[in-house]
Design an enzyme around this catalytic site. Sequence first.
Site, PDB file in Angstrom:
ATOM      1  CG  LEU A  39      76.839  29.986  46.991  1.00 35.99           C
ATOM      2  CD1 LEU A  39      77.113  30.746  45.922  1.00 35.99           C
ATOM      3  CD2 LEU A  39      77.656  28.627  46.891  1.00 35.99           C
ATOM      4  N   GLY A  40      76.356  31.337  51.079  1.00 35.17           N
ATOM      5  CA  GLY A  40      76.910  31.999  52.524  1.00 35.17           C
ATOM      6  C   GLY A  40      75.910  33.273  52.735  1.00 35.17           C
ATOM      7  CD  GLU A  41      73.342  34.403  55.865  1.00 37.11           C
ATOM      8  OE1 GLU A  41      72.639  35.377  55.405  1.00 37.11           O
ATOM      9  OE2 GLU A  41      72.557  33.409  56.329  1.00 37.11           O
ATOM     10  N   GLY A  42      75.479  37.308  52.277  1.00 38.29           N
ATOM     11  CA  GLY A  42      76.058  38.388  51.833  1.00 38.29           C
ATOM     12  C   GLY A  42      75.754  39.621  52.480  1.00 38.29           C
ATOM     13  N   GLY A  45      71.726  39.818  52.450  1.00 44.10           N
ATOM     14  CA  GLY A  45      70.812  38.408  52.913  1.00 44.10           C
ATOM     15  C   GLY A  45      71.599  37.259  52.205  1.00 44.10           C
ATOM     16  CD  GLU A  46      69.392  32.327  53.544  1.00 44.68           C
ATOM     17  OE1 GLU A  46      69.076  31.882  54.659  1.00 44.68           O
ATOM     18  OE2 GLU A  46      68.901  31.668  52.728  1.00 44.68           O
ATOM     19  CB  VAL A  47      74.639  34.492  48.533  1.00 48.42           C
ATOM     20  CG1 VAL A  47      75.188  34.460  46.824  1.00 48.42           C
ATOM     21  CG2 VAL A  47      74.986  36.001  48.726  1.00 48.42           C
ATOM     22  CE  LYS A  62      74.451  40.804  47.691  1.00 42.24           C
ATOM     23  NZ  LYS A  62      75.867  41.861  47.184  1.00 42.24           N
ATOM     24  CG  ASP A 162      83.913  46.902  50.918  1.00 42.28           C
ATOM     25  OD1 ASP A 162      85.045  47.152  51.938  1.00 42.28           O
ATOM     26  OD2 ASP A 162      83.049  46.312  51.260  1.00 42.28           O
TER      27      ASP A 162
END
Length: 413
Positions: A39-42, A45-47, A62, A162
């Site tokens: 899905l992406g970079e959290g 790390g990677e998600v 995650k 945040d």
Amino acid sequence: MATTDKAAQKGYPLERRDDGRSRFHGCSRINDYEWLCKLGEGTFGEVSKARSKKNGQIVALKKILMHNEKDGFPITALREIKLLKQLDHPNVLKLEEMAVERSKNLTKKSSMFMVTPYMDHDLSGLLQNPNVRFTEPQIKCYLKQLLEGCAYLHENRILHRDMKAANLLISNKGVLQIADFGLARPYDDEPPKAGKGGGEATREYTTLVVTRWYRPPELLLQLRKYTTAIDMWGVGCVFAEMFKRKPILAGDSDLNQALMIFDLVGSPTDETMPGWKDLPGCENVRDFAPRRSSLQQVFKDQSPLAVSLLTEFLKLDWRKRINAIDALQHPYLHTAPMPARPQDLPQYEDSHELDRRKFRDQQAKPPPAPAGGSIGAGAQGDWGINGQPLPYDARGPGRGPGRGPRLLSEWSW
């Protein structure tokens, strides 16, 4: 209006349900999940998207990366896990369990994954999609859910720290959930009360929080005794972003960010922001030419009630900035058109970090913003306090800006 958790009322900690059972399942093996796609970079790390082999549930995994294993488990990840284990609200992302991937190499540490329900989008991604157009009932529906989640967090004395569109996840069932608690922390003072705004804090906290575009003026001026009002400024920025389809205060430095804020809501004065001249960061903005609020003009296409609520969110005086309890009672959410029901909202194609890159290529790119977000963030950008970048060790390779140090001892919290 949110009410205090029933488990807490019965004497159980937030980690326990009303009957005393744990909310948190514990740990499983990563082999219990079938990997579907990235899905992406959290933040850590990677998600990835995955399916549980036990019950068929679609989840997000995650992965917590150890950028420097000798420093141990990232303190921001520990903080997020600890907080999410305690929380149970429809508008707060739920940590289902942790999953462990055992390394075949005995010299390497195991990998850890946070397992959460899969959410189809984040709000930032939807707003970047040129095929998505929000109606006002839809905006009201998302805002109401966001406020209910904030009211729950603040009543349980938790600062998110945040708040931004990229950290708000949305499912195709119309449910919005607050995510990414890597910067969140317990709040020591009394929770907000109806009609009392953000109140005052008695304890100092770090100012190295909140992505710049959503950072309130008191943090830019380095107020350390801040309150839940910092989250409500972010809510106001998100609210306005749903109308404009882009961040409304996209500063490229802390000083420029303050300038943009004062251009929108007016310069701080002893009446609009009492005590601002006593804050450590005021020196850089003392010489700004006086500015009058342009908020009415900038949002002239919105209803008077929408502008009224936005004005309450974006008050310079954090003591009088509206809290989530009062915002939920604002006439904007109780007059026609009424908030849509989540189940009546339209469904969209998935909009995560990797999905929405094609949308970015179709439109002008905004100024770079700090990275972050639970399922990937906006473009990379610079970060600092009063224009000074954080030291490399505080950010770490590949870490989102302002994510904090790896060791608790590096900062006084």
